[in-house]
Design an enzyme around this catalytic site. Structure first.
Site, mmCIF file in Angstrom:
data_model
loop_
_atom_site.group_PDB
_atom_site.id
_atom_site.type_symbol
_atom_site.label_atom_id
_atom_site.label_comp_id
_atom_site.label_asym_id
_atom_site.label_seq_id
_atom_site.Cartn_x
_atom_site.Cartn_y
_atom_site.Cartn_z
ATOM 1 N N ASP A 116 33.443 -25.939 -1.732
ATOM 2 C CA ASP A 116 32.407 -26.963 -1.604
ATOM 3 C C ASP A 116 32.942 -28.383 -1.467
ATOM 4 O O ASP A 116 32.197 -29.284 -1.104
ATOM 5 C CB ASP A 116 31.467 -26.903 -2.826
ATOM 6 C CG ASP A 116 30.649 -25.629 -2.816
ATOM 7 O OD1 ASP A 116 30.237 -25.221 -1.721
ATOM 8 O OD2 ASP A 116 30.438 -25.044 -3.890
ATOM 9 N N HIS A 170 26.642 -22.668 -8.367
ATOM 10 C CA HIS A 170 26.979 -21.758 -7.264
ATOM 11 C C HIS A 170 26.826 -22.531 -5.954
ATOM 12 O O HIS A 170 27.550 -23.495 -5.714
ATOM 13 C CB HIS A 170 26.052 -20.533 -7.382
ATOM 14 C CG HIS A 170 26.409 -19.354 -6.542
ATOM 15 N ND1 HIS A 170 27.527 -19.269 -5.765
ATOM 16 C CD2 HIS A 170 25.752 -18.163 -6.348
ATOM 17 C CE1 HIS A 170 27.565 -18.100 -5.145
ATOM 18 N NE2 HIS A 170 26.486 -17.412 -5.482
ATOM 19 N N HIS A 182 36.892 -22.491 -10.289
ATOM 20 C CA HIS A 182 36.335 -21.226 -9.821
ATOM 21 C C HIS A 182 36.638 -20.149 -10.846
ATOM 22 O O HIS A 182 37.695 -20.157 -11.457
ATOM 23 C CB HIS A 182 36.948 -20.835 -8.467
ATOM 24 C CG HIS A 182 36.129 -19.837 -7.736
ATOM 25 N ND1 HIS A 182 36.271 -18.497 -7.940
ATOM 26 C CD2 HIS A 182 35.123 -20.002 -6.846
ATOM 27 C CE1 HIS A 182 35.394 -17.867 -7.182
ATOM 28 N NE2 HIS A 182 34.680 -18.748 -6.512
HETATM 29 N N1 CMC Z 1 35.408 -30.083 -13.564
HETATM 30 C C1 CMC Z 1 35.932 -30.308 -14.783
HETATM 31 N N2 CMC Z 1 36.289 -29.346 -15.647
HETATM 32 C C2 CMC Z 1 36.091 -28.082 -15.245
HETATM 33 C C3 CMC Z 1 35.563 -27.773 -13.982
HETATM 34 C C4 CMC Z 1 35.218 -28.828 -13.127
HETATM 35 N N3 CMC Z 1 34.701 -28.620 -11.923
HETATM 36 N N4 CMC Z 1 35.484 -26.431 -13.853
HETATM 37 C C5 CMC Z 1 35.933 -25.907 -15.003
HETATM 38 N N5 CMC Z 1 36.291 -26.903 -15.840
HETATM 39 C C6 CMC Z 1 36.826 -26.754 -17.191
HETATM 40 C C7 CMC Z 1 35.679 -26.521 -18.188
HETATM 41 O O1 CMC Z 1 35.193 -27.739 -18.678
HETATM 42 C C8 CMC Z 1 36.347 -25.670 -19.229
HETATM 43 O O2 CMC Z 1 37.119 -26.515 -20.013
HETATM 44 P P1 CMC Z 1 37.373 -26.193 -21.587
HETATM 45 O O3 CMC Z 1 38.137 -24.901 -21.603
HETATM 46 O O4 CMC Z 1 38.145 -27.371 -22.068
HETATM 47 O O5 CMC Z 1 36.003 -26.079 -22.195
HETATM 48 C C9 CMC Z 1 37.284 -24.779 -18.411
HETATM 49 O O6 CMC Z 1 37.609 -25.542 -17.231
HETATM 50 C C10 CMC Z 1 36.691 -23.458 -18.017
HETATM 51 O O7 CMC Z 1 35.445 -23.735 -17.361
HETATM 52 P P2 CMC Z 1 34.220 -22.728 -17.289
HETATM 53 O O8 CMC Z 1 33.004 -23.488 -16.866
HETATM 54 O O9 CMC Z 1 34.139 -21.910 -18.531
HETATM 55 O O10 CMC Z 1 34.708 -21.780 -16.117
HETATM 56 P P3 CMC Z 1 33.825 -20.727 -15.366
HETATM 57 O O11 CMC Z 1 34.738 -19.718 -14.815
HETATM 58 O O12 CMC Z 1 32.687 -20.279 -16.217
HETATM 59 O O13 CMC Z 1 33.176 -21.631 -14.219
HETATM 60 C C11 CMC Z 1 32.606 -22.738 -12.277
HETATM 61 C C12 CMC Z 1 33.461 -21.636 -12.876
HETATM 62 C C13 CMC Z 1 32.687 -22.687 -10.759
HETATM 63 C C14 CMC Z 1 31.138 -22.537 -12.689
HETATM 64 C C15 CMC Z 1 33.089 -24.107 -12.807
HETATM 65 O O14 CMC Z 1 34.435 -24.309 -12.407
HETATM 66 C C16 CMC Z 1 32.224 -25.265 -12.355
HETATM 67 O O15 CMC Z 1 31.189 -25.532 -12.974
HETATM 68 N N6 CMC Z 1 32.608 -25.970 -11.236
HETATM 69 C C17 CMC Z 1 31.793 -27.024 -10.698
HETATM 70 C C18 CMC Z 1 30.683 -26.454 -9.845
HETATM 71 C C19 CMC Z 1 31.185 -25.939 -8.521
HETATM 72 O O16 CMC Z 1 31.957 -26.593 -7.824
HETATM 73 N N7 CMC Z 1 30.699 -24.750 -8.143
HETATM 74 C C20 CMC Z 1 31.056 -24.114 -6.876
HETATM 75 C C21 CMC Z 1 31.865 -22.874 -7.086
HETATM 76 S S1 CMC Z 1 32.626 -22.272 -5.578
HETATM 77 C C22 CMC Z 1 31.311 -21.882 -4.564
HETATM 78 C C23 CMC Z 1 30.475 -20.788 -5.078
HETATM 79 O O17 CMC Z 1 30.970 -19.717 -5.404
HETATM 80 O O18 CMC Z 1 29.270 -20.975 -5.126
#
Ligand code: CMC
Length: 405
Positions: free
Chosen positions: A325, A232, A271
């Protein structure tokens, strides 16, 4: 939705991470993930970033309308009135920075909790009291974070001024001198962009806590704890570390490809709701162009842009694009702000959304009480100690500590 609440693992379908689950009705903000749009009470974020101020945006989130001129002037006066902190809180911040190598979000969390102890109306349970606490806490959070920033460098806190805007006063308290008006505006925009964002994890945490009818400080402390996490608010700080590790724009592509091969998540991308470009990232990218030019830090912008290019080429079709971010850290670092303060500054902004949503929850409350699908054994019996054996394999990844014999 299935009503079966006792099942075998995987038998009952549910939305992991509560994806797509509606938590409540809200009039505060709308994230249009398909089209990459964000609105606060119907107003596009681009318009607010161009014309509004943090104080006006906070008013909009609290009261669901823009203020008139006298209303805004009075609202600003109220925020100014609450800026300063009890001496004990300043002292705690200095001690925490000196004695322990504490995470600034941990210091912030404790400082907000401490505020309640010195606030005689913190436990007052009426709508006007909750509204007053919302404004007080939002106002004081900036002072706490500035004091943390200074204490980490062994510097005395700078007490707030009453003639500066919330954003300009924050920079004044952090650096000890009134900021250049351009940087004050950049900080104002950063605060506006981070002020609210639908049912994000920290806002959800805040309203869950508020739904027990507890006080505003407890609700905000929950928000801070949630925002601290790397998935987050903690991502901005990690983006900066990634840019520093990569070091040169030419190294970005190979670095990202290697990280993706190792199934590493790239911070500043992806996201839950946006499946296209986060509109806040676009606005911050444009500010990053100007701020890095002024500061001579274009290299970091170039590295971030190079990462963006590879990520969009590789993962764009999966809906993974830059989020807020990616460029916020580049902007803040170029303004001379320490990386450790990036997430606390996110909190300085988001507290407007937390408190606005907490009030909305308080006005139309129902206790949050979802259910788990129980997938453990249906019936087992207690076994006397002498008959128990260690399992060949632990049922969870946790291993109970054993005393070395
Ligand atoms: N880099 C590489 N792969 C990614 C990323 C990323 N940043 N984000 C998602 N994926 C891939 C993930 O590996 C998965 O792949 P697969 O289907 O092959 O297993 C797929 O996309 C779905 O990912 P998820 O983690 O299940 O998606 P989610 O909706 O649960 O997660 C998230 C959203 C923000 C937690 C995630 O995109 C992430 O961890 N991003 C990096 C951390 C980040 O930048 N966070 C800030 C978010 S915006 C500010 C805020 O709201 O705080």
């Amino acid at each position: 939705m299935s009503k079966k609440l006792v099942a075998k693992p995987g038998e009952v379908e549910f939305a992991k991470g509560m994806e797509g689950v509606i938590a409540r009705e809200s009039t505060k903000s709308y994230v249009d993930g398909e089209n990459g749009k964000l609105y606060y009470h119907g107003i596009p974020i681009e318009e607010l970033a161009e014309h509004s101020t943090y104080e006006e945006t906070f008013f909009l989130l609290l009261y669901d309308r823009l203020p008139t001129e006298p209303e805004l002037a009075f609202f600003k006066e109220r925020m100014v009135q609450y800026r300063d902190l009890p001496d004990d809180v300043y002292e705690f911040i200095a001690r925490a920075a000196r004695r322990f190598n504490s995470h600034p979000m941990a210091v912030l969390r404790t400082a907000v909790s401490m505020l309640a102890l010195f606030d005689e109306s913190a436990e007052e349970d009426s709508l006007p009291a909750h509204e007053r606490e919302a404004i007080k806490i939002t106002s004081k959070l900036a002072t706490i974070v500035a004091a943390i920033g200074r204490a980490r460098k062994g510097l005395e806190p700078v007490r707030p001024r009453s003639d500066l805007s919330h954003a300009a006063n924050f920079l004044y308290m952090l650096f000890g001198e009134a900021p250049d008006p351009y940087y004050a505006r950049v900080m104002d925009v950063i605060l506006i962009l981070h002020a609210d964002h639908g049912c994000n994890a920290s806002t959800f945490a805040t309203i869950v806590v508020k739904s027990t009818l507890t006080d505003m400080h407890s609700s905000v402390v929950a928000g801070i704890g949630s925002l601290k996490g790397p998935l987050h608010g903690g991502a901005n700080e990690r983006v900066m570390k990634m840019l520093q590790e990569i070091g040169e724009p030419e190294r970005a592509e190979a670095w990202v490809l290697r990280a993706l091969e190792r199934k590493q998540k790239i911070m500043g991308f992806g996201h839950r709701v946006y499946k296209t470009y986060d509109p806040r990232a676009r606005i911050l990218h444009d500010y990053a162009v100007e701020v890095t030019k002024r500061a001579g830090t274009e290299k970091y912008l170039k590295i971030a842009e190079a990462i963006e290019k590879v990520m969009v080429e590789r993962l764009g079709q999966k809906g993974i694009f830059p989020n807020v971010d990616l460029y916020s850290g580049v902007v803040m670092a170029s303004m001379g702000i320490d990386t450790a303060l990036f997430t606390p500054i996110f909190a300085v902004a988001r507290v407007a959304g937390w408190t606005a949503h907490a009030l909305e929850q308080r006005i139309d409350n129902r206790l949050f009480r979802p259910r788990f699908v129980y997938v453990g054994p249906e019936l087992e019996h207690w076994v006397p100690l002498e008959e128990r054996k260690e399992p060949e394999q632990e049922p969870t990844p946790l291993k109970p500590l054993k005393k070395e014999l």
